[in-house]
Scaffold this motif. Structure first.
Motif, PDB file in Angstrom:
ATOM      1  N   ALA A   6      41.776 -34.325 -20.433  1.00  0.00           N
ATOM      2  CA  ALA A   6      42.815 -34.370 -21.455  1.00  0.00           C
ATOM      3  C   ALA A   6      43.854 -35.394 -21.027  1.00  0.00           C
ATOM      4  N   VAL A   7      44.241 -36.284 -21.950  1.00  0.00           N
ATOM      5  CA  VAL A   7      45.056 -37.437 -21.571  1.00  0.00           C
ATOM      6  C   VAL A   7      46.496 -37.346 -22.067  1.00  0.00           C
ATOM      7  N   GLY A   8      46.907 -36.214 -22.624  1.00  0.00           N
ATOM      8  CA  GLY A   8      48.302 -35.999 -22.944  1.00  0.00           C
ATOM      9  C   GLY A   8      48.820 -36.886 -24.047  1.00  0.00           C
ATOM     10  N   GLY A   9      50.134 -37.145 -24.007  1.00  0.00           N
ATOM     11  CA  GLY A   9      50.784 -37.933 -25.041  1.00  0.00           C
ATOM     12  C   GLY A   9      51.164 -39.311 -24.540  1.00  0.00           C
ATOM     13  N   HIS A  10      52.205 -39.864 -25.149  1.00  0.00           N
ATOM     14  CA  HIS A  10      52.652 -41.206 -24.789  1.00  0.00           C
ATOM     15  C   HIS A  10      53.868 -41.163 -23.872  1.00  0.00           C
ATOM     16  N   GLN A  11      54.754 -40.232 -24.108  1.00  0.00           N
ATOM     17  CA  GLN A  11      55.926 -40.062 -23.260  1.00  0.00           C
ATOM     18  C   GLN A  11      55.697 -38.923 -22.276  1.00  0.00           C
ATOM     19  N   TYR A  53      34.536 -42.986 -24.732  1.00  0.00           N
ATOM     20  CA  TYR A  53      34.160 -41.587 -24.593  1.00  0.00           C
ATOM     21  C   TYR A  53      34.108 -40.897 -25.958  1.00  0.00           C
ATOM     22  N   ARG A  54      33.326 -39.817 -26.015  1.00  0.00           N
ATOM     23  CA  ARG A  54      33.419 -38.941 -27.183  1.00  0.00           C
ATOM     24  C   ARG A  54      34.815 -38.325 -27.172  1.00  0.00           C
ATOM     25  N   ILE A  55      35.478 -38.369 -28.300  1.00  0.00           N
ATOM     26  CA  ILE A  55      36.880 -37.969 -28.361  1.00  0.00           C
ATOM     27  C   ILE A  55      37.039 -36.694 -29.186  1.00  0.00           C
ATOM     28  N   GLN A  56      37.811 -35.769 -28.654  1.00  0.00           N
ATOM     29  CA  GLN A  56      38.264 -34.601 -29.404  1.00  0.00           C
ATOM     30  C   GLN A  56      39.774 -34.732 -29.545  1.00  0.00           C
ATOM     31  N   ARG A  57      40.276 -34.451 -30.737  1.00  0.00           N
ATOM     32  CA  ARG A  57      41.701 -34.609 -30.985  1.00  0.00           C
ATOM     33  C   ARG A  57      42.349 -33.248 -31.232  1.00  0.00           C
ATOM     34  N   VAL A  58      43.503 -33.065 -30.609  1.00  0.00           N
ATOM     35  CA  VAL A  58      44.256 -31.819 -30.763  1.00  0.00           C
ATOM     36  C   VAL A  58      45.642 -32.167 -31.280  1.00  0.00           C
ATOM     37  N   GLN A  59      46.049 -31.489 -32.344  1.00  0.00           N
ATOM     38  CA  GLN A  59      47.373 -31.747 -32.911  1.00  0.00           C
ATOM     39  C   GLN A  59      48.455 -31.478 -31.867  1.00  0.00           C
ATOM     40  N   HIS A  60      49.472 -32.287 -31.872  1.00  0.00           N
ATOM     41  CA  HIS A  60      50.522 -32.325 -30.863  1.00  0.00           C
ATOM     42  C   HIS A  60      51.113 -30.940 -30.589  1.00  0.00           C
ATOM     43  N   HIS A  61      51.467 -30.216 -31.616  1.00  0.00           N
ATOM     44  CA  HIS A  61      52.174 -28.949 -31.428  1.00  0.00           C
ATOM     45  C   HIS A  61      51.223 -27.792 -31.148  1.00  0.00           C
ATOM     46  N   VAL A  62      49.979 -27.938 -31.585  1.00  0.00           N
ATOM     47  CA  VAL A  62      48.955 -26.988 -31.158  1.00  0.00           C
ATOM     48  C   VAL A  62      48.781 -27.092 -29.639  1.00  0.00           C
ATOM     49  N   ALA A  63      48.815 -28.319 -29.125  1.00  0.00           N
ATOM     50  CA  ALA A  63      48.722 -28.513 -27.673  1.00  0.00           C
ATOM     51  C   ALA A  63      49.913 -27.881 -26.962  1.00  0.00           C
ATOM     52  N   HIS A  64      51.111 -28.020 -27.515  1.00  0.00           N
ATOM     53  CA  HIS A  64      52.278 -27.345 -26.930  1.00  0.00           C
ATOM     54  C   HIS A  64      52.038 -25.836 -26.869  1.00  0.00           C
ATOM     55  N   THR A  99      42.509 -36.015 -26.821  1.00  0.00           N
ATOM     56  CA  THR A  99      43.706 -36.805 -27.069  1.00  0.00           C
ATOM     57  C   THR A  99      44.564 -36.150 -28.147  1.00  0.00           C
ATOM     58  N   ASP A 100      45.740 -36.736 -28.337  1.00  0.00           N
ATOM     59  CA  ASP A 100      46.619 -36.371 -29.440  1.00  0.00           C
ATOM     60  C   ASP A 100      46.078 -36.974 -30.741  1.00  0.00           C
ATOM     61  N   LEU A 101      46.562 -36.467 -31.871  1.00  0.00           N
ATOM     62  CA  LEU A 101      46.170 -37.033 -33.167  1.00  0.00           C
ATOM     63  C   LEU A 101      46.696 -38.451 -33.360  1.00  0.00           C
ATOM     64  N   HIS A 102      47.813 -38.765 -32.718  1.00  0.00           N
ATOM     65  CA  HIS A 102      48.460 -40.050 -32.975  1.00  0.00           C
ATOM     66  C   HIS A 102      47.611 -41.183 -32.397  1.00  0.00           C
ATOM     67  N   PRO A 103      47.144 -42.111 -33.246  1.00  0.00           N
ATOM     68  CA  PRO A 103      46.246 -43.165 -32.752  1.00  0.00           C
ATOM     69  C   PRO A 103      46.955 -44.249 -31.945  1.00  0.00           C
TER      70      PRO A 103
END
Length: 829
Positions: free
Chosen positions: A464-469, A536-547, A519-523
Motif C-alpha cells: 500500500a503506497v499511501g497518499g501524496h502528503q 503492477y495490478r492496482i487496487q484503489r481505496v477511497q481516501h476516507h475509507v482508508a482513514h 493506491t488512493d483514488l486520486h490519479p
C-alpha cells in the motif's frame, strides 16, 4: 577522540565477509569463536523444546537475558536471533522448563516486548549443539519456512546507566557522544539489512578494541552481545567544518567551537540520530528568523530542544498530575517531539499563534554533550530544504544545507536509514502519533483477517503506497503488516526517491515481488502515479475509507463498525472532494457512506485550500448569505468580482464536504486567519483560541437531513447563528467584527468546536449499537477530539481512536492495506 576504523570489504554477493564482522553476523546454526557460553546447573534432561519468539527482541539485550535466565534455572540449550525475532532451543526437566517459561514471560527488559511464543516439542538429545550442561548464544539463524514476521529494532535515547557513565569523569566512556548499550542507542538508523547483527550495520566498519570485545563476550556485562558497542578508542569520531567545508576542529575540540557558533547566532547543522538537524539559539529571535528565511519556512512552528524537564517547566505546561502523560512521552526512550501548551516565553518567531510548542529532550548522547556547555533551549528542526527529504550523508548535507547552515558538526558513522524526529500529542490522556519517525517506526501491526484463505501468502505480498502528503508505505506479512517510517510529501524528487527505495526494500522483506499495489483514488498523487508507471495490478481505496480502516487496523477490529472520518480533503467516488464523512462497515465486505457534511464550493480549487477567505466565500454562497464587511475587505474588488463569477457559473469551484475546509472557513469568518501559511495553520490558531476561552459551554444550531445519498449534516444554521453573534450579539455593540473583543472570539472558537463535536454525536446516534472509530487529520485537534469522545462515551458508545498509527495521511497506507486484507469491495484500475 581516537578511533580505529577499517574500511568494509564487500564480496560478490553484496555482503560483508565474516572476517570483517565484529562481532560475527553470519547466518549459521554452528558455533563460532564469538559465541558466549555459560555453564548451567546440572539437571536431568527430560524435555526439549524449540521456542519461536516474535516481538521486540533484537537489539534490546534479549539473548543475554535468556542466557542468564537459563543458567539461573538450570537448563541447557541455545538462543539466536532470527529473521522474525528470536529462536530458543532449551532442554531440561519439566519443572525447570516451567520456571524457564515463567521467567521468559516476566521479561524485565524495559524496551523488549514478547508478542507471541510458539512452542514445538523436539526429541530429547544427550548433547545440545555439543554443549551439554551449557547454554550458549548462537549466531543468527535464518529459517525460510519460519520467517513470517520482521523484528524491528528501534533507535532509543540514552538509558539511565549510560547517562551515569557519560557524566562520570572516571568512566572510560566519559562524555563519549556515541555511548550506548543493550537498553539504548542506534539501531534502525544504522541497519543495512535484517536481522540486527553488527555485520548488518554500519558499525561493522569499526573494529572493536580489546576492552569492548571483552564486554561483548562477557555474559555478566550489560553490553554482552550488543551489536553497536563502541568507545572513544574504537568508535566514531566528531569533526566540525565551516561553511566552506574546511575542517576547523576534531574530537574534543568540536564542542567549544559549536557553542561559539550558537552564541554568535549562527546556524549549526548537526548530524543527529537518523539524520541532520538545524540548531539555533531559541532565545535569539534574529537567529530564529534567519533560519526561517534561509530554509524558506516562514511560519510553520519550529521544534525546541530543552536540556531537561526542569528547563522546560519555564516555557511549557508540564507540571502537575494533568500533564503526567506529556512528561512520560518526553522522557521516554523514543524522545519524540511532544506538543505542549506554551507559556509564551519563547520568541514569537518559533511558534507564532499556535498556542503550543513542539518540545523535546536530548535524544542522543551527542545532544547531552552539547548541553554540558550550552544552557538555554535550542531550536532543533529537520536538516533539509523545505519540502525535501532529511539529509543523512555528510557530503549531501554540505551540498544541500550549504545555503542554510554556517557550520557542520559531522561524524563518520554512516546513517543507513533516514529517520525524522517522531511527533506526538497527548489527546484524551494518551500520546497520539502525529509523525511516525525515530523510535516509533517502522512498526509492525498484528492483524486478524479471518480465515486462512484471506491471508496473503508469503509469495503474494501486497504493497500500500499511501497518499501524496505525509506519505508512508505498508507491506503485508502473514498475520501482520509492516508500516514504514514517515517519508514526507511527494512533491520533491528526493522524497520520491526515498519512497522508491523503501518500496524496493519491501520486496526483500517479503522475498518476492508484489502481487498488487494499493493506491488512493486520486490519479495525480505521486504514489498513484508511481504504481501506474511500475506496471503492477492496482487496487484503489477511497481516501476516507482508508482513514476508517487505519484506525480499525490499529485496534485489530473486524466486526461491524461506524467510522467518522474528518480531514482536509480527499477525492470521493463521486468525483467531489470529501472530508466530513461517516461510513458503515458491515464486518464482511461492504463499506457504505451513510452520512456527510453538506457540501459547499471552493472557488479556485487548489488555491482555495490555501486561502480560508475563499473557503468562507464559498460557504456563504452555498448558504445564500451576504458577505460581511470584514470578509469583503479581505479581497480586492477584482478578486471578489472574479470569484463571484466562478461561483455563479460553477467553474473551477469543486464541491467539498470537508470538515477541515469548514473549520478554515470559520477561522476566516472570525478574522482569525485569511490565509494558510502552512497546512492547518488556520485550524491550529482557532483551536488555540478555543483553549483560552473562559466560557466553553456554548453550542450553535445545526440540522440533520435525510437525502438519497444518506444523512446530511447541515452546518448552515451554525454559520448563520455565528455571524449573528458576531454582528449583533450581547458581546458586540455594533455591526463590525472589529469591535468584538478577543474574549468573544475565544468564546466563539470554543462554541464552534463544541458544535462540531455535537454534529459527530448526533450523527452517531442515528446508527445505534455500533463501536465508533474516529480518524482523519481533524482528529489531531485535541479540543475537538476530547469533546467528541466525552460526548460519545457519555451517551454509552464505545469509541476507538488513534495512538500508534497517525490519524492524518501518515496512516493512509495502513488503512489501504487493512481494507484489502479484509477483502473489501475495492476499485480496480
Amino acid at each position: 577522540m581516537r578511533q580505529n576504523r577499517t574500511e568494509p570489504v564487500v564480496n560478490a554477493t553484496g555482503t560483508t565477509p565474516a572476517a570483517h564482522q565484529q562481532p560475527t553476523g553470519k547466518t549459521s546454526t554452528r558455533k563460532s569463536e564469538s559465541q558466549t557460553t555459560m555453564p548451567v546447573k546440572q539437571a536431568t534432561a527430560q524435555l526439549r523444546q524449540r521456542l519461536d519468539i516474535k516481538g521486540t527482541v533484537q537489539g534490546v539485550g534479549f539473548r543475554p537475558f535468556v542466557q542468564r535466565l537459563a543458567v539461573e534455572v538450570g537448563v541447557s540449550g541455545w538462543v539466536a536471533n532470527s529473521s522474525g525475532g528470536a529462536v530458543i532451543e532449551v532442554q531440561g526437566g519439566e519443572a525447570l522448563l516451567k520456571r524457564f517459561h515463567q521467567g521468559l514471560r516476566a521479561l524485565p527488559l524495559a524496551n523488549a516486548r514478547i508478542e507471541t511464543i510458539e512452542t514445538q516439542a523436539l526429541s530429547v538429545v544427550a548433547d545440545i549443539e555439543g554443549d551439554a550442561g551449557h547454554f550458549v548464544i548462537m549466531p543468527t539463524t535464518i529459517d525460510p519456512d519460519r520467517a513470517s514476521a520482521i523484528a524491528i529494532p528501534h533507535d532509543l535515547a540514552p538509558c539511565d546507566e549510560c547517562l551515569r557513565e557519560f557524566h562520570d569523569p572516571h568512566n572510560r566512556r566519559y562524555q563519549y557522544p556515541f555511548i550506548s548499550c543493550t537498553a539504548c542507542g542506534p539501531r534502525w538508523s544504522v541497519l543495512r539489512s535484517l536481522p540486527y547483527d553488527r555485520g548488518h550495520t554500519s558499525f561493522s566498519e569499526f573494529s572493536l578494541c580489546e576492552h569492548c570485545r571483552a564486554e561483548y563476550q562477557s555474559p555478566h556485562d550489560r553490553r554482552c552481545h550488543y551489536q553497536a558497542i563502541s568507545c572513544p578508542q574504537c568508535g566514531p569520531g566528531l569533526s566540525l567544518l565551516d561553511h566552506a567545508g574546511v575542517t576547523r576542529a576534531q574530537g574534543d575540540g568540536v564542542l567549544a567551537l559549536v557553542t561559539e557558533q550558537l552564541r554568535q547566532g549562527n546556524i549549526v547543522a548537526l548530524k543527529s540520530v537518523g539524520g541532520f538537524q538545524l540548531l539555533v539559539d531559541a532565545l535569539n529571535p534574529e537567529a530564529v528568523q534567519r533560519l526561517r528565511q534561509r530554509k524558506h519556512r516562514p511560519a510553520k512552528p519550529l521544534a525546541v530542544m530543552f536540556a531537561s524537564l526542569q528547563q522546560l517547566h519555564d516555557y511549557g505546561d508540564v507540571e502537575g498530575d494533568a500533564y503526567q502523560p506529556e512528561r512520560q512521552a518526553l522522557s521516554s526512550a523514543v524522545r519524540p517531539i511532544v506538543l505542549v501548551n506554551s507559556k509564551a516565553r519563547l520568541p514569537d518567531e518559533i511558534a507564532g499563534a499556535a498556542g503550543n510548542i513542539g518540545a523535546m529532550l536530548p535524544p542522543s548522547p551527542l545532544h547531552e554533550l552539547l548541553f554540558t556547555v550550552w544552557s538555554t533551549p535550542l531550536v532543533a528542526t529537520s536538516g533539509n530544504r523545505s519540502g525535501e527529504r532529511l539529509c543523512i550523508d555528510n557530503r549531501e548535507a554540505q551540498e544541500k544545507l550549504g545555503g542554510i547552515a554556517d557550520c557542520f558538526v559531522l561524524h563518520d558513522l554512516i546513517i543507513t536509514q533516514p529517520l525524522d524526529d517522531s511527533v506526538v500529542r497527548v489527546i484524551n490522556g494518551k500520546p497520539v502519533t502525529i509523525r511516525a519517525g525515530r523510535g516509533l517506526a517502522p512498526y509492525v501491526l498484528p492483524v486478524n483477517v479471518g480465515s486462512v484463505k484471506q491471508k496473503p501468502r508469503a509469495d503474494k505480498a501486497l504493497l500500500a503506497v499511501g497518499g501524496h502528503q505525509k506519505n508512508s508505505l505498508a507491506l503485508s506479512l502473514p498475520d501482520s503488516l509492516l508500516a514504514s517510517a514517515h517519508i514526507g510529501d511527494l512533491d520533491a524528487l528526493s522524497s520520491l526517491q526515498r519512497f522508491e527505495r523503501i518500496a524496493a526494500r519491501g520486496k526483500v522483506f517479503c522475498g518476492s515481488d508484489y502481487s498488487a499495489v494499493i493506491t488512493d483514488l486520486h490519479p495525480d498523487y505521486g504514489s498513484s502515479q508511481w504504481a501506474a508507471e511500475a506496471g503492477y495490478r492496482i487496487q484503489r481505496v477511497q481516501h476516507h475509507v482508508a482513514h476508517f480502516f487505519s484506525v480499525m487496523a490499529e485496534h485489530n477490529h473486524r466486526g461491524p463498525a461506524l467510522g467518522i472520518c474528518w480531514d482536509g480533503s480527499g477525492l470521493g467516488d463521486d468525483g467531489n472532494l470529501w472530508g466530513g464523512e461517516c461510513f458503515l462497515w458491515d464486518g464482511q465486505r461492504k463499506v457504505q457512506r451513510v452520512a456527510h457534511l453538506h457540501p459547499f464550493p471552493l472557488p479556485g480549487g487548489e488555491s482555495a485550500i490555501r486561502e480560508p477567505r475563499r473557503q468562507a466565500l464559498g460557504l456563504l454562497t452555498e448558504a445564500g448569505m451576504d458577505c460581511p464587511a470584514h470578509l469583503r475587505a479581505a479581497f480586492s474588488d477584482s478578486e471578489l468580482r472574479n470569484l463571484h463569477i466562478l461561483l455563479k457559473n460553477r467553474v473551477n469551484s469543486p464541491l467539498c464536504s470537508s470538515a477541515g475546509r469548514l473549520i478554515d472557513a470559520v477561522a476566516a469568518l472570525l478574522q482569525v486567519a485569511m490565509f494558510n501559511r502552512f497546512e492547518a495553520d488556520a485550524a491550529m490558531q482557532l483551536e488555540a483560541l478555543a483553549w483560552r476561552a473562559d466560557d466553553t459551554s456554548g453550542c450553535l444550531p445545526f440540522a440533520l437531513k435525510h437525502s438519497d445519498r444518506g444523512l446530511v449534516i447541515d452546518w448552515r444554521p451554525m454559520v448563520k447563528a455565528l455571524l449573528e453573534r458576531v454582528a449583533g450579539g450581547n458581546e458586540c455593540r455594533n455591526s463590525t467584527l472589529n469591535s468584538c473583543t478577543e474574549q468573544m472570539t475565544e468564546t466563539l472558537a470554543a462554541t464552534v468546536h463544541n458544535t462540531l463535536a455535537a454534529m459527530i454525536t448526533a450523527t452517531v446516534h442515528e446508527f445505534p449499537a455500533l463501536p465508533v472509530f474516529l480518524s482523519g487529520g481533524v482528529f489531531q485537534n485535541r479540543y475537538l477530539t476530547e469533546t467528541a469522545i466525552q460526548s460519545l462515551e457519555k451517551s454509552g458508545r464505545e469509541v476507538f481512536t488513534h495512538a500508534q498509527v497517525p490519524p492524518n495521511d501518515g496512516g493512509l497506507a495502513v488503512g489501504q492495506l487493512y481494507s484489502a486484507l479484509q477483502s473489501v469491495d475495492l476499485h480496480y484500475s
